[in-house]
Every structure is written in structure tokens, then in C-alpha cells.
Design an enzyme around this catalytic site. Structure first.
Site, PDB file in Angstrom:
ATOM      1  N   ARG A  33      -1.968 -45.319  35.495  1.00 10.56           N
ATOM      2  CA  ARG A  33      -0.546 -45.254  35.834  1.00 10.56           C
ATOM      3  C   ARG A  33      -0.397 -44.964  37.320  1.00 10.56           C
ATOM      4  NH1 ARG A  33       3.944 -44.158  31.402  1.00 10.56           N
ATOM      5  NH2 ARG A  33       5.583 -45.097  32.619  1.00 10.56           N
ATOM      6  N   CYS A  34      -1.046 -45.777  38.094  1.00  8.62           N
ATOM      7  CA  CYS A  34      -1.272 -45.451  39.500  1.00  8.62           C
ATOM      8  C   CYS A  34      -1.589 -46.725  40.241  1.00  8.62           C
ATOM      9  CB  CYS A  34      -2.473 -44.507  39.565  1.00  8.62           C
ATOM     10  SG  CYS A  34      -3.256 -44.372  41.161  1.00  8.62           S
TER      11      CYS A  34
ATOM     12  N   GLN B 164      -5.241 -56.430  30.628  1.00  5.89           N
ATOM     13  CA  GLN B 164      -4.108 -56.310  31.550  1.00  5.89           C
ATOM     14  C   GLN B 164      -4.125 -57.431  32.584  1.00  5.89           C
ATOM     15  OE1 GLN B 164      -4.488 -51.544  31.608  1.00  5.89           O
ATOM     16  NE2 GLN B 164      -2.955 -52.273  33.046  1.00  5.89           N
TER      17      GLN B 164
ATOM     18  N   GLU C 173       4.931 -46.354  37.799  1.00  6.24           N
ATOM     19  CA  GLU C 173       3.984 -45.286  38.086  1.00  6.24           C
ATOM     20  C   GLU C 173       4.593 -44.105  38.796  1.00  6.24           C
ATOM     21  OE1 GLU C 173       1.677 -47.662  40.465  1.00  6.24           O
ATOM     22  OE2 GLU C 173       0.703 -48.643  38.780  1.00  6.24           O
TER      23      GLU C 173
END
Ligand code: FES
Ligand code: FES
Lengths: 806, 164
Positions: free
Chosen positions: A384-385, A237, A760
Site C-alpha cells: 500500500r505504498c 497485479q 496509499e
């Protein structure tokens, strides 16, 4: 129609710029199976790596016998820590300032830890040989409970730093203690709590879970001994950060390393960190001179790379009897597992947990977080944060509900009277953040109206009466959430990871015929960057999005950037893209003025062209300007039309949203049936509504998973109980509801296009919303808190504990 | 390990190869035939990323030995494009309705949808949701996948009608 006769609206539509639901360019490849994911890469002579992993959560490794494995035909080598030690690579730094064993160095600290690495000619031989590695373990006492880990006589987990009481984030209080992080005003908060009309107190646990993207982590390392260049393909990522880290730990010069993130099958934070598989594959390729592939299987993924959450949050919230919140106190015990491998910005060892005052105007607050080692996998990633904002949002949204119970108030009304007002922005929070913009009341009122809130409460009351009268066994729950996100890390002045500033970048080159290529420091994992970033450029420069190629993920070609996680792509790289576009536009303006024989200030930008002010029939299109930029000698202007921008955001962005979930609980089976879910998101300027909606659907489904069953659970021996997709809850289409999406738009004042990020939000807001709905169903029976995940068994137990089974 | 002679038809083409009998069909497709559309998400038959069509049945290719597929007719997502190379109806509808994000589940999902619509050309939303419950998607929340499959059914039925 020609250039002259198209209306501005038609010309705008042709661009497919910001605000349009442009179809995704990626999909043409993906729908016919022509994606290029890491495991699709095949190279001549490629070898495969596979790990021998520890079956124990805590054990001394007394001996490793690799001889039988090494003797298997097709096995090229078996690496252990002893082989890596001379290279100084048996340990590696973590993103959190700690270090982590690459291969077990004398002991193991969690089940599934990497012990040896087998390299073979194909993946079957590697797997066979891994079975033949004999490891002699001596079991040690296991600690899986962070509170027990801090007891005076707890076993010392990290012997490598035993007695070293100064950690990466300040003093350590215990051998299993990592850091204490303190924010806010302790004395003032305690004084408020002491004098308050009402104080509600509760322990709120956000359980351990896992990002679990459909594609696991993997890489292909390829060392070219002739050129001395290492090419590392991987599910990264943050490809540039990986290049820098590889350079720092391997000693290879950074220019001799090329990191490529090809298509990524979902990331969700799982693919930010550096894992043993990468290091071992690089070493194996250097040693053998051949490309080496490593792809973890699902069980390895769930057991070893990147858990998320595991926060025990003790909270106290103070209010007047009318419900005005006066103070918030929180002490968090954070279970980090065997190594501190969180991916938080350096100055934030507990991430942005200090956004835990949420959407509310809370004048006084105090937060402490203690990080603790246990015999569990390392990670603590932002799943997802944005760096612990999910934990913070869950905490405050539970505390609000608990306070509403204490005050005997409606939870919607309690939120409403405590929201930060639109006129208070920019808003300085008690724990140190400056919220950029928001209009919470408008969003909330819109949501309440859309769901018919009063009607829902009346229906709930009726169903409760029926339940009490024995006419139904189902209870209705209404879950509410108003969350405030904090994304777009972040300003280099306070956000870095391992010293790397968290700016991002974009480079745009316009070709002579008026099409373009743009390269970014980010990397899409399903967010559709190739589609949306082209839309930003289209609107900024006036070149149709369809004429713009977008490239990411190759460190040899893309400008340096910190990658995609924490919803930072739009807030940071999106801003860089707009700024690079504006640089190009500024040059284009000068060229247009020259071509039109007027002064620079006498032309203005109009969708896809510059027009002479007051004479719209006199214009030069961007296509014409691009051609001239390369092919006409213009006095005082260099040829070419390209720009690069590195964007250091002045602040974070603060998306927010109002969610309502309605569900029915069968008290006899513990099943929860989601009746409806309404999600209003405000992510500032909307670039591609179709993609936003898709992100919301996906994030809500992950929220459903987390709230209702998905967890990484351990038994007392430190065995992972949820290591396959059989036990790790991943909702299918069958149990996933349809969602109703909605929006308001409050642009970010400091972002060039006003966008805030959205990926998110639905996970941040969704988890408390589902959880609050479950709690709400039982509110009238006296339930204040029951920990997630709310699977059937736990809900049944709750109902049973409340005496609802007669 | 000794190898066996394997023959099968994949996406309409006859293929022959030597493979260890224990080789999983998914690895045979991906490694030996370089058909990398079907993916691996679990290797334990839970995720459906590896779904292919085997003699008219949706199977998870991670749980089939190549020996079991000997002589079979296999269709993967690559086989669902039109003859002129353009996207097939279901592929097009997934794009149209934003039924994919990272794309990793997509080949399995589309291959499953392809067979589902043969089994049941006019599925209800429930039929679709039940019919793809063996295929996990982590990104989309399924809502748009369901829409895409429903739209595919309509488009395919309209095509059929026009042809009649
Ligand atoms: S890889 Fe075959 S079902 Fe998951
Ligand atoms: S699109 Fe990513 S798993 Fe389905």
C-alpha cells in the site's frame, strides 16, 4: 422531458461522471457471492500443487527423497530443483535484477522457502504427500540482523554470487551486501550539519510487515498441448508484466501465453512479484498436459511471499534555533532477506526513499541506502505504498517530531514554518524530485481548525496535570502528520521494471447504439476500477457511465500496461483513459460538424453532445454521432469510433494530506485507545468521493495495524513468530475506530484530469500519525523514540522504562 | 480414504454426495457443490471469510468437517438473494453504503450480518462491531460495513412493521 429540454445539470447528472459518488457496479456480483476469484476456477482434470517448505532459515539441502510421496495414490509428480534445472527454471529472475531459487538448489535461505512441489489429483492428497517428502538438511549459522550480516566474519548467505563484487545496482562491499544507493549532496549536507545551531539525531526503524490481503496468492496454469497455448490465471497485479516474464523465462512465445487476472481479493503489493508457485504450476501443466492449481495458505503467505519495509533509518536533521530546517541526512540499512525481490523501478533500488524530505523546504540533503541479505523471506514490496514512500514519510515525520523536542517547540508550528509554500510549486527537492503542485499551509490550517488543535493541547496539559496529581493513569497523545506522496510511476525515461517502461493504457470502443467498452492495462483489486474509469469516460465523452463496460486483466484483450500498484492506476491509466476519450471526442466533433453541416470549429462539446456554437438548439448527441460513425458514409472519415491511448506520464503526481490522531494510553496496561482520527487528503481532482473515502478508511486501518501491532517477527534462529492470523495483528471491527475524512483539492497540473491517486495516502500518512500520537503521549517524560509496532507490551515497556510505574 | 454418504440442505435445496469424512465443510461447499461464495482466507478460523449459517449458528466452515455437518441446514451468501434474483436487503445495503471493496470478505460478512440481525434486530454500533469481530476485512476499515448493517437493521425492521 426529451433531449431538448433537459438542463445541462440534468444531463450531467445522468452521466454519473467524475465527481459523483456512483455506486459500484462490481458489488452486484460480489454481494451475492458471484465474484470469480482464482480459487473459484475449476477445470476438467485439474491437478493441485503444494509445496514442501524448509523448516530452517539457513541450511544445506543434502538430499531430497520423494519416493514415499510419489507412491501415494493420486500423486502425479513431485518436482525438485533437479527436475527444473535441465529447463533452466530452478532459478528465476527477480524484479530487482537479482535471481531467486524457484526450488531449493543445494541450500535454503529462509524459513518457508520452497523445497519441492507435489502435484496431485486433489488438494488433500497433495498436502498428505508433501508431508512424506524426506529432506536431509544440514543447519548453517543464521543471520537475521542486517547489521550483523555486514560484519566481516558473517556467514556467506548467497554462495551463488560469493566473491562477485559487482551487483545489479553497482559495487557490493561484502558478500551479504546488495547495493549502495546514494542521492543528494554529501559534502554540502555534512557542512550544514557541522555549522547548524541544532542537530537532532535518531535511529528510526520501520519494522518488517506484510500486505496480507484476505485472498492469498494463487494461480491456475493450463497448457493446451494441441494449440500450444498456455493460459495462466492468477492473482496478478500486473498481468502483462507476468506474461512477458513468463515468456522470457520459459521460452514460450509471448503470443502463446494468455495471462488472466480474474477478481482479486486485495493486493496491496503482495501480488506484484513472480513466485515459485507460478513457475512450478506452469511447468507442471506443461509436463502433465493438465491444468494445475496452486493456492498458498495463510501461513505460506505470511512466511514466503512479499514482506514489506524492514528499514533501519539513521537520521540527522539540522535547523536554526528558530526552527528553520537547514539540512537532512539519512543512512538506511535495508533488510532484503535472502534474495533481492523488491518490486522497485530499476533505477531506484531503494524505491522513492529519496522523497524523504517530505513536505518541507529543506535546501540540502543526503541519503544513502545499503541493501543487505539476511536469512529472511524476500520481498520488500510496496505494501500500500509507492516504492518506499511509506518508509520515507515515517522517517521525516518522526525526525520532525524529534527536532521539535530538541527545539522545545510545538510540532505543528515547526511543520508550518518549514512547509514548501504554494508559490514554490513546481518545487525542486534537494534529492531530485519535482513536486507538481501543493498547498500545504491551506490544508494544514484547515486540519488544525477542524480538530481544534489549541483546545486539544490545553486538554492534554490538563490530563497530564491530573496524571501527575495521581488522578488518572491515562496519558493523552496528539499525533500529527503532514505527508507528501509520490505516486504514478512513472515516466518511461526514468521508470522501468526489468526494462518494461511504466506507461499505461486504455482502449475505448463506442458501439453503434452509443454504449461502449473500455479495456485497460491495469487490474482492480478492490479499488472499483469498473466504476471509476467508466466515470472518467462518461465525463470525457458524454456517454452515461452505466452504458460503459470496463474490462481489465486479460492480456489477450487488454492493451499492454504495467498494472495496478503504487497508486498508479489513476495517475497513469486514468490519464490514458482520459486521453483515449479525447481522441474519440475529436473524431466525434468532425462527425457532428458534418451532420450539422457546419465547419469542425463551429461545434463545441456540451456534456453529452456537440452543439453549434451560438445555436444550442442545433446539436447531435453522442448517441447519434456513434450511430452515424458506423452507419453513414462520411467523406474523409473512416467508419467506426474507437481509440487507444498509451500514456507516458511527464512526471509523478504528489498527493498530500494532513492527519491528526488523538489517543489515550493506559500506562499500566499499555493499551492505546484511539479517541479520534481526522484525515484530510488532497488527491487532486476527485473522481468518486465515496470510493475515495472508502480507500481512506481502509488505508488508515492498515496503518493502525502496522503502527500498533502488525509485524513479521523472527527469532534468532530465523523462525517466523507471526505466521498466522493469531499472531499477526489484523484489527477487527472492535478495535478499529471511526474516521473523520476531509479534503482540499489541488489538481495536478500535468495530469489530463488533474487527478493524483489516493489509495496509499492513508497508509503513508496514517502510520506516522498513529506512531507520533503514542510518542507524543510520553513526550513530557522525555521519550524521543521507541520503535513500532506499539503493541500493548511495547507501550507498557516504554512506560516502565520512563519510570511511570512508580 | 473411504468416503461417506453426506446429506444436507444447502440454501433450501437438499443435497447428497459422497465425501471423505475429513473434508472440510468449506471445501465440500466450494469444490463439490460449486458454491463459491464463501471464501478461504486462513483455514485457521481467524478470518471469517468462510462464514456460513449452520443450523442457525454462524460457523467458520473451514473448521467444520463435512461429517459434522451431515444432516444440517446450511445457508451461504448465495441463499440470501431474493426469490426473484434481486439483491437481499443486507446485500443491497452493503452496496448502498460502500461496505465492500475487493469483495473477498463480503460473503462471510453478509452471512454473519444476516444472523446477527436475527439475534439482535436493533443492534447499537457497539453491538454490530462486537458481533462481526470474527470477520476480518482488509479493505474497508469496517466503518461502512457497520453503516451498512445498521441500515439493514432499519430496513428490515421497516419491512417487518409494514408487514404487520
Ligand atoms: S477461512 Fe475460515 S476463518 Fe479464515
Ligand atoms: S472488502 Fe476486501 S477484505 Fe473486505
Amino acid at each position: 422531458m426529451n433531449e431538448q429540454t433537459l438542463t445541462p445539470e440534468q444531463r450531467t447528472a445522468n452521466l454519473k461522471g467524475m465527481g459523483t459518488s456512483r455506486k459500484r457496479v462490481e458489488d452486484v456480483r460480489f454481494t451475492q457471492g458471484k465474484g470469480n476469484y482464482v480459487d473459484d476456477i475449476k477445470m476438467d482434470g485439474m491437478l493441485f500443487g503444494d509445496f514442501v517448505r524448509s523448516p530452517y532459515a539457513h541450511a544445506r539441502v543434502k538430499n531430497i527423497d520423494t519416493s514415499a510421496a510419489a507412491a501415494v495414490p493420486g500423486v502425479v509428480a513431485v518436482l525438485t530443483a533437479a527436475d527444473l534445472e535441465p529447463l533452466g527454471l530452478h532459478w528465476m529472475p527477480t524484479l530487482a535484477g537479482d535471481k531467486q531459487m524457484v526450488l531449493a538448489d543445494g541450500k535454503v535461505l529462509f524459513q518457508g522457502q520452497e523445497v519441492a512441489y507435489v502435484i496431485a489429483e486433489d488438494r488433500y492428497i497433495a498436502a498428505d504427500a508433501a508431508e512424506l517428502v524426506e529432506v536431509d538438511y544440514e543447519e548453517l549459522p543464521v543471520v537475521v540482523d542486517p547489521f550483523k550480516a555486514l560484519e566481516p566474519d558473517a556467514p556467506v548467505l548467497r554462495e551463488d554470487i560469493a566473491g562477485n563484487m559487482e551487483g545489479a545496482h553497482g559495487p557490493r562491499k561484502h558478500n551479504n551486501h546488495i547495493f549502495t544507493w546514494e542521492q543528494g549532496d554529501k559534502d554540502a549536507t555534512e557542512a550544514v550539519l557541522a555549522e547548524a545551531d541544532v542537530v537532532a539525531e535518531e535511529m528510526v526503524y520501520y519494522h518488517r510487515t506484510h500486505p496480507c490481503p484476505l485472498e492469498t496468492c494463487g494461480c491456475v496454469a493450463s497448457m493446451d498441448k494441441v494449440t500450444g497455448k498456455l493460459t495462466l490465471y492468477g492473482t496478478f497485479q500486473a498481468p502483462h508484466a507476468i506474461r512477458t516474464v513468463v515468456s522470457l523465462i520459459s521460452g514460450l512465445a509471448e503470443h502463446n501465453i494468455r495471462v488472466i487476472s480474474p477478481d482479486i481479493g486485495g493486493g496491496f503489493g503482495n501480488k506484484v512479484g513472480a513466485y515459485s508457485g507460478y513457475v512450478c504450476s506452469v511447468v507442471a501443466s506443461i509436463v502433465t498436459g493438465k491444468p494445475v492449481k496452486w493456492v498458498e495458505d495463510r501461513m505460506e503467505n505470511l512466511m514466503s511471499t512479499a514482506f514489506a519495509r524492514d528499514y533501519w533509518m539513521q537520521g540527522k536533521i539540522a535547523a536554526t534555533k528558530e526552527g528553520k530546517i537547514t539540512g537532512l541526512w539519512c543512512h538506511t540499512t535495508a533488510d532484503h532477506g535472502g534474495f533481492d525481490a523488491c518490486a522497485d523501478p530499476t533505477k531506484f533500488p531503494a524505491g522513492f526513499m529519496n522523497i524523504c524530505t517530505g513536505s518541507y523546504d529543506i535546501p540540502t540533503a543526503y541519503l544513502t541506502v545499503d541493501g543487505v541479505y539476511t536469512n529472511k523471506a524476500p520481498g520488500g514490496v510496496a505494501y500500500r505504498c509507492s516504492f518506499r514512500v511509506t518508509e520515507a514519510a515515517y522517517f521525516i515525520e518522526r525526525m520532525i517530531e524529534i527536532l521539535a523536542i530538541r527545539l522545545n517547540m510545538d510540532a505543528a508550528e515547526l511543520r508550518r514554518i518549514n512547509f514548501i509554500r504554494a508559490d514554490q510549486f513546481p518545487y525542486q527537492s534537494a534529492l531530485g524530485w519535482e513536486y507538481d503542485s501543493g498547498d500545504y499551509h491551506t490544508a494544514w490550517d484547515k486540519a488544525m481548525k477542524a480538530v481544534g488543535y489549541d483546545g486539544l493541547r490545553a486538554e492534554q496539559a490538563q490530563q497530564l496535570a491530573d496524571f501527575n496529581a495521581g488522578k488518572t493513569r491515562k496519558l493523552m497523545g496528539i499525533g500529527l502528520t503532514h505527508f507528501t506522496e509520490i505516486v504514478g510511476a512513472g515516466p518511461v525515461k526514468n521508470c522501468d521494471i526489468l526494462g518494461l517502461g511504466m506507461f499505461d493504457s486504455c482502449e475505448i470502443r463506442i458501439h453503434p447504439t452509443g454504449s461502449a467498452i473500455a479495456r485497460l492495462g491495469t487490474i482492480s483489486q478492490g479499488q472499483g476500477h469498473a466504476t471509476t474509469f467508466a466515470q472518467i469516460i462518461a465525463s470525457e465523452i458524454g456517454i452515461p457511465a452505466d452504458d460503459i463496460t470496463l474490462e481489465e486483466g486479460d492480456t489477450d484483450t487488454a492493451p499492454y500496461g504495467l498494472g495496478t500498484y503504487g497508486s498508479r492506476s489513476t495517475p497513469v491509466a486514468g490519464a490514458a483513459t482520459a486521453m483515449a476519450g479525447r481522441k474519440i471526442r475529436a473524431k466525434a466533433q468532425m462527425i457532428a460538424a458534418y451532420l450539422l453541416e457546419v465547419h469542425d470549429d463551429d461545434v463545441e462539446f456540451d456534456v453529452d453532445r456537440f452543439v453549434v456554437t451560438g445555436a444550442p438548439e442545433r446539436f447531435k448527441t453522442m448517441k447519434e454521432i456513434a450511430f452515424a460513425a458506423y452507419n453513414q458514409a462520411i467523406p474523409g472519415i473512416e467508419p467506426g469510433l474507437e481509440a487507444v491511448s498509451y500514456y507516458d506520464p511527464p512526471n509523478m503526481t504528489y498527493p498530500f494530506g494532513a492527519y491528526v490522531c488523538v489517543l489515550d494510553i493506559d500506562v499500566d496496561t499499555g493499551e492505546a485507545d484511539i479517541r479520534s482520527f481526522y484525515a484530510l487528503d488532497d488527491c487532486g481532482t476527485r473522481i468518486n468521493p465515496m470510493i475515495i473515502e472508502g480507500q481512506v478508511h481502509g488505508g488508515l486501518t492498515e496503518a493502525l495495524a502496522i503502527a500498533m501491532g502488525q509485524e513479521i517477527a523472527y527469532d534468532d534462529m530465523g523462525n517466523v513468530k507471526t505466521g498466522t492470523l493469531m499472531d499477526f495483528f489484523w484489527p477487527t471491527a472492535w478495535e478499529t475506530p471511526n474516521y473523520q475524512t476531509d479534503w482540499t483539492t489541488t489538481p495536478s497540473p500535468h495530469h489530463p484530469i488533474g487527478a493524483k491517486g489516493v489509495g496509499e495516502s492513508p497508509n503513508v500518512g496514517g502510520v506516522p500519525c498513529f506512531s507520533n500520537a503514542v510518542h507524543d503521549a510520553f513526550r513530557s517524560f522525555g521519550l524521543t523514540q521507541s520503535h513500532m509496532p506499539h503493541d500493548h507490551w511495547r507501550i507498557w515497556k516504554t512506560a516502565n522504562g520512563l519510570g511511570l510505574h512508580g | 480414504m473411504s468416503k461417506m454418504h453426506v446429506k444436507m440442505t444447502v440454501n433450501g435445496k437438499a443435497v447428497e454426495a459422497l465425501a471423505e469424512p475429513r473434508t472440510l465443510l468449506i471445501h465440500f461447499l466450494r469444490e463439490d457443490l460449486k458454491i463459491t461464495g464463501p471464501h478461504i482466507g486462513c483455514e485457521t478460523s481467524h478470518c471469517g471469510a468462510c462464514t456460513v449459517d449452520l443450523d442457525g449458528k454462524s460457523v467458520k466452515a473451514c473448521t467444520v468437517f463435512v461429517a459434522q455437518a451431515n444432516g444440517a441446514e446450511v445457508t451461504t451468501v448465495e441463499g440470501l438473494v431474493n426469490d426473484d434474483g434481486s439483491l437481499g436487503v443486507i446485500q443491497e445495503m452493503f452496496r448502498e453504503h460502500h461496505g465492500l471493496q475487493c469483495g473477498f470478505c463480503t460473503p462471510g460478512m453478509i452471512t454473519r450480518a444476516h444472523l446477527l440481525l436475527q439475534e439482535n434486530p436493533t443492534p447499537s454500533e457497539e453491538d454490530i462491531r462486537f458481533g462481526i469481530a470474527g470477520n476480518l476485512c482488509r479493505c474497508t476499515g469496517y466503518q461502512n460495513i457497520v453503516k451498512a448493517i445498521a441500515a439493514s437493521a432499519d430496513a428490515l425492521n421497516a419491512q417487518k412493521e409494514a408487514a404487520e
